[in-house]
Design a protein around this motif. Structure first.
Motif, PDB file in Angstrom:
ATOM      1  N   GLY A 207       0.817  -1.216   0.000  1.00 50.95           N
ATOM      2  CA  GLY A 207       0.000   0.000   0.000  1.00 50.95           C
ATOM      3  C   GLY A 207       0.844   1.257   0.000  1.00 50.95           C
ATOM      4  N   ASN A 208       1.937   1.236   0.761  1.00 49.42           N
ATOM      5  CA  ASN A 208       2.820   2.409   0.801  1.00 49.42           C
ATOM      6  C   ASN A 208       3.479   2.638  -0.557  1.00 49.42           C
ATOM      7  N   VAL A 209       3.869   1.530  -1.228  1.00 49.16           N
ATOM      8  CA  VAL A 209       4.472   1.668  -2.564  1.00 49.16           C
ATOM      9  C   VAL A 209       3.466   2.291  -3.524  1.00 49.16           C
ATOM     10  N   THR A 210       2.215   1.836  -3.457  1.00 49.64           N
ATOM     11  CA  THR A 210       1.183   2.371  -4.349  1.00 49.64           C
ATOM     12  C   THR A 210       0.994   3.871  -4.112  1.00 49.64           C
ATOM     13  N   LYS A 211       0.905   4.265  -2.851  1.00 44.64           N
ATOM     14  CA  LYS A 211       0.719   5.693  -2.540  1.00 44.64           C
ATOM     15  C   LYS A 211       1.921   6.517  -2.992  1.00 44.64           C
ATOM     16  N   ALA A 212       3.129   5.949  -2.782  1.00 48.41           N
ATOM     17  CA  ALA A 212       4.330   6.692  -3.180  1.00 48.41           C
ATOM     18  C   ALA A 212       4.387   6.884  -4.687  1.00 48.41           C
ATOM     19  N   VAL A 213       3.993   5.855  -5.441  1.00 49.12           N
ATOM     20  CA  VAL A 213       3.981   5.970  -6.901  1.00 49.12           C
ATOM     21  C   VAL A 213       2.956   6.991  -7.348  1.00 49.12           C
ATOM     22  N   GLU A 214       1.760   6.969  -6.708  1.00 49.19           N
ATOM     23  CA  GLU A 214       0.717   7.912  -7.082  1.00 49.19           C
ATOM     24  C   GLU A 214       1.138   9.354  -6.801  1.00 49.19           C
ATOM     25  N   ARG A 215       1.874   9.566  -5.724  1.00 47.44           N
ATOM     26  CA  ARG A 215       2.321  10.917  -5.385  1.00 47.44           C
ATOM     27  C   ARG A 215       3.571  11.330  -6.158  1.00 47.44           C
ATOM     28  N   GLY A 216       4.184  10.375  -6.835  1.00 45.52           N
ATOM     29  CA  GLY A 216       5.437  10.668  -7.511  1.00 45.52           C
ATOM     30  C   GLY A 216       6.590  10.793  -6.549  1.00 45.52           C
ATOM     31  N   ASP A 217       6.470  10.167  -5.391  1.00 51.15           N
ATOM     32  CA  ASP A 217       7.511  10.227  -4.367  1.00 51.15           C
ATOM     33  C   ASP A 217       8.757   9.488  -4.864  1.00 51.15           C
ATOM     34  N   PRO A 218       9.923  10.120  -4.804  1.00 53.60           N
ATOM     35  CA  PRO A 218      11.146   9.436  -5.245  1.00 53.60           C
ATOM     36  C   PRO A 218      11.533   8.248  -4.372  1.00 53.60           C
ATOM     37  N   SER A 219      10.948   8.154  -3.178  1.00 53.42           N
ATOM     38  CA  SER A 219      11.273   7.024  -2.308  1.00 53.42           C
ATOM     39  C   SER A 219      10.535   5.751  -2.705  1.00 53.42           C
ATOM     40  N   ALA A 220       9.709   5.812  -3.761  1.00 52.51           N
ATOM     41  CA  ALA A 220       8.932   4.644  -4.187  1.00 52.51           C
ATOM     42  C   ALA A 220       9.838   3.491  -4.575  1.00 52.51           C
ATOM     43  N   ALA A 221      10.969   3.809  -5.217  1.00 54.88           N
ATOM     44  CA  ALA A 221      11.894   2.742  -5.626  1.00 54.88           C
ATOM     45  C   ALA A 221      12.461   2.030  -4.406  1.00 54.88           C
ATOM     46  N   ASP A 222      12.833   2.820  -3.382  1.00 57.58           N
ATOM     47  CA  ASP A 222      13.363   2.185  -2.161  1.00 57.58           C
ATOM     48  C   ASP A 222      12.290   1.320  -1.491  1.00 57.58           C
ATOM     49  N   LEU A 223      11.070   1.830  -1.459  1.00 57.13           N
ATOM     50  CA  LEU A 223       9.979   1.054  -0.867  1.00 57.13           C
ATOM     51  C   LEU A 223       9.749  -0.241  -1.645  1.00 57.13           C
ATOM     52  N   ALA A 224       9.842  -0.161  -2.981  1.00 58.35           N
ATOM     53  CA  ALA A 224       9.641  -1.358  -3.788  1.00 58.35           C
ATOM     54  C   ALA A 224      10.732  -2.380  -3.529  1.00 58.35           C
ATOM     55  N   ARG A 225      11.969  -1.899  -3.381  1.00 56.22           N
ATOM     56  CA  ARG A 225      13.061  -2.832  -3.069  1.00 56.22           C
ATOM     57  C   ARG A 225      12.848  -3.481  -1.697  1.00 56.22           C
ATOM     58  N   SER A 226      12.378  -2.708  -0.721  1.00 55.63           N
ATOM     59  CA  SER A 226      12.085  -3.284   0.600  1.00 55.63           C
ATOM     60  C   SER A 226      10.962  -4.321   0.498  1.00 55.63           C
ATOM     61  N   LEU A 227       9.971  -3.999  -0.329  1.00 56.64           N
ATOM     62  CA  LEU A 227       8.872  -4.943  -0.533  1.00 56.64           C
ATOM     63  C   LEU A 227       9.391  -6.233  -1.162  1.00 56.64           C
ATOM     64  N   GLN A 228      10.293  -6.104  -2.125  1.00 57.59           N
ATOM     65  CA  GLN A 228      10.858  -7.288  -2.762  1.00 57.59           C
ATOM     66  C   GLN A 228      11.653  -8.116  -1.760  1.00 57.59           C
ATOM     67  N   ALA A 229      12.423  -7.450  -0.896  1.00 63.90           N
ATOM     68  CA  ALA A 229      13.204  -8.171   0.103  1.00 63.90           C
ATOM     69  C   ALA A 229      12.295  -8.897   1.088  1.00 63.90           C
ATOM     70  N   GLN A 230      11.224  -8.224   1.509  1.00 65.42           N
ATOM     71  CA  GLN A 230      10.286  -8.877   2.421  1.00 65.42           C
ATOM     72  C   GLN A 230       9.590 -10.061   1.755  1.00 65.42           C
ATOM     73  N   SER A 231       9.319  -9.944   0.443  1.00 60.51           N
ATOM     74  CA  SER A 231       8.688 -11.051  -0.273  1.00 60.51           C
ATOM     75  C   SER A 231       9.601 -12.264  -0.294  1.00 60.51           C
ATOM     76  N   ARG A 232      10.899 -12.024  -0.494  1.00 60.84           N
ATOM     77  CA  ARG A 232      11.850 -13.142  -0.477  1.00 60.84           C
ATOM     78  C   ARG A 232      11.896 -13.799   0.898  1.00 60.84           C
ATOM     79  N   GLU A 233      11.865 -12.977   1.941  1.00 64.25           N
ATOM     80  CA  GLU A 233      11.880 -13.546   3.293  1.00 64.25           C
ATOM     81  C   GLU A 233      10.600 -14.335   3.569  1.00 64.25           C
ATOM     82  N   ALA A 234       9.463 -13.829   3.085  1.00 63.76           N
ATOM     83  CA  ALA A 234       8.199 -14.565   3.254  1.00 63.76           C
ATOM     84  C   ALA A 234       8.262 -15.897   2.520  1.00 63.76           C
ATOM     85  N   LEU A 235       8.847 -15.878   1.317  1.00 61.38           N
ATOM     86  CA  LEU A 235       9.004 -17.123   0.571  1.00 61.38           C
ATOM     87  C   LEU A 235       9.905 -18.098   1.324  1.00 61.38           C
ATOM     88  N   GLY A 236      10.966 -17.568   1.946  1.00 55.35           N
ATOM     89  CA  GLY A 236      11.846 -18.418   2.751  1.00 55.35           C
ATOM     90  C   GLY A 236      11.107 -19.029   3.933  1.00 55.35           C
TER      91      GLY A 236
END
Length: 335
Positions: A207-236
């Motif tokens: 949800g935070n990534v979606t809001k950041a993208v909608e606002r054009g927040d430059p931190s969206a890329a960092d949030l997406a990378r954190s989301l990807q890392a958490q997804s890998r940990e969930a898969l583990g």
């Protein structure tokens, strides 16, 4: 094989027993009466082949042979198999009946023209035909009673062994079921405490990534990378649960959480958009036992997840002081 041996032995016993029947033999040989008695006894002895399946047939045939005065050995064979199969109360009654038949046979043998000619032992040894007849009858009854007692004891022991094996199998099955139930409980706890919390965090981070993208927040890329890392940990985590299922309930499952990972939990909460003011003091935690180490991690994880799920966006104050020698203090609050 024993049936054949008994039947052959019966020919010898029947020939001897004919001397007990008056008129069966003369000085010149066997009479017609003796031949008829011999044939009746021979047919009766044929029931030894049926004594295991139909013991009453052998018993009745033996009683007939005893009544005509040949011998009571076939009767005792039938009585043995009947007594072995009977319950305790009937065994006493049948035993008394068996004793009575043999006793009456002895009395008739000693007081009537039947008997008295098989054993001619008045040779000065002091053993008379009367003594021999009584001794043989007593010995026969003792052997029959002892055989019955031994067979009943062996059968009882075998039944007790079978019951013990059944109870052992039942206990083993119950133990396996309890182990499976414990495994299911462990799996449910792992899903609730680990995977569920991880997925809730992923949802909020998404949800935070979606809001950041909608606002054009430059931190969206960092949030997406954190989301990807958490997804890998969930898969583990998911792979670890599948591994535990494959290993079975006997596998030693290591705790998934540790106090050393608490700072990572705080970082994940911050990455999900929650403001966390944290104080973490860990002293000598390398000496903490696995149960304590895992429990602290689980409580910290559950507290942060609940705060993000039920009061998303509210700041969280996190305080953890852990020293196995003095104890653990954990306080997680929000407004």
């Amino acid at each position: 094989m024993w049936d054949v041996v008994l039947f052959v032995f019966s020919l010898f016993v029947t020939v001897l027993g004919l001397a007990n029947v008056p008129g069966a033999e003369t000085a010149t040989g066997m009479t017609d009466l003796g031949l008829g008695v011999w044939l009746i006894a021979l047919v009766a002895w044929g029931t030894v082949f049926l004594r295991r399946r139909f013991p009453w047939v052998t018993l009745i045939a033996g009683l007939v042979v005893a009544l005509i005065g040949v011998d009571y050995l076939l009767f005792l064979l039938g009585a043995f198999h009947v007594l072995v199969r009977a319950d305790a109360r009937r065994r006493v009654l049948f035993g008394c009946g068996t004793f009575a038949v043999v006793a009456l046979w002895v009395v008739r043998d000693l007081t009537t023209p039947w008997g008295a000619d098989v054993f001619t032992l008045d040779d000065g040894s002091g053993v008379s035909p009367t003594m021999a007849t009584v001794a043989i009858a007593a010995t026969s009854l003792v052997i029959t009673a002892g055989s019955v007692a031994l067979s009943v004891s062996l059968r009882t022991t075998a039944e007790e062994r079978r019951r013990a094996e059944v109870e052992h199998t039942r206990a083993t099955t119950l133990g396996d079921e309890l182990a499976r139930q414990a495994e299911r409980q462990d799996l449910a706890r792992e899903i609730h405490d680990g995977l569920t919390n991880r997925l809730a965090l992923l949802s909020m981070m998404g949800g935070n990534v979606t809001k950041a993208v909608e606002r054009g927040d430059p931190s969206a890329a960092d949030l997406a990378r954190s989301l990807q890392a958490q997804s890998r940990e969930a898969l583990g985590d998911l792979r670890g649960l599948v591994h535990d299922l494959r290993e079975g309930p006997s596998a030693q499952q290591a705790p998934r959480g540790t106090m050393r990972a608490v700072p990572a939990l705080i970082a994940d909460a911050r990455a999900a958009g929650t403001s966390v003011s944290a104080t973490v003091v860990l002293d000598g935690i390398s000496t903490a036992n696995a149960a304590l180490d895992s429990a602290v991690h689980r409580m910290a994880q559950e507290s942060l997840t609940n705060a993000m799920k039920h009061a998303h966006g509210a700041p969280v104050s996190f305080y953890l002081e852990a020293a196995p020698s003095s104890g653990v203090r954990l306080r997680v609050t929000n407004p």
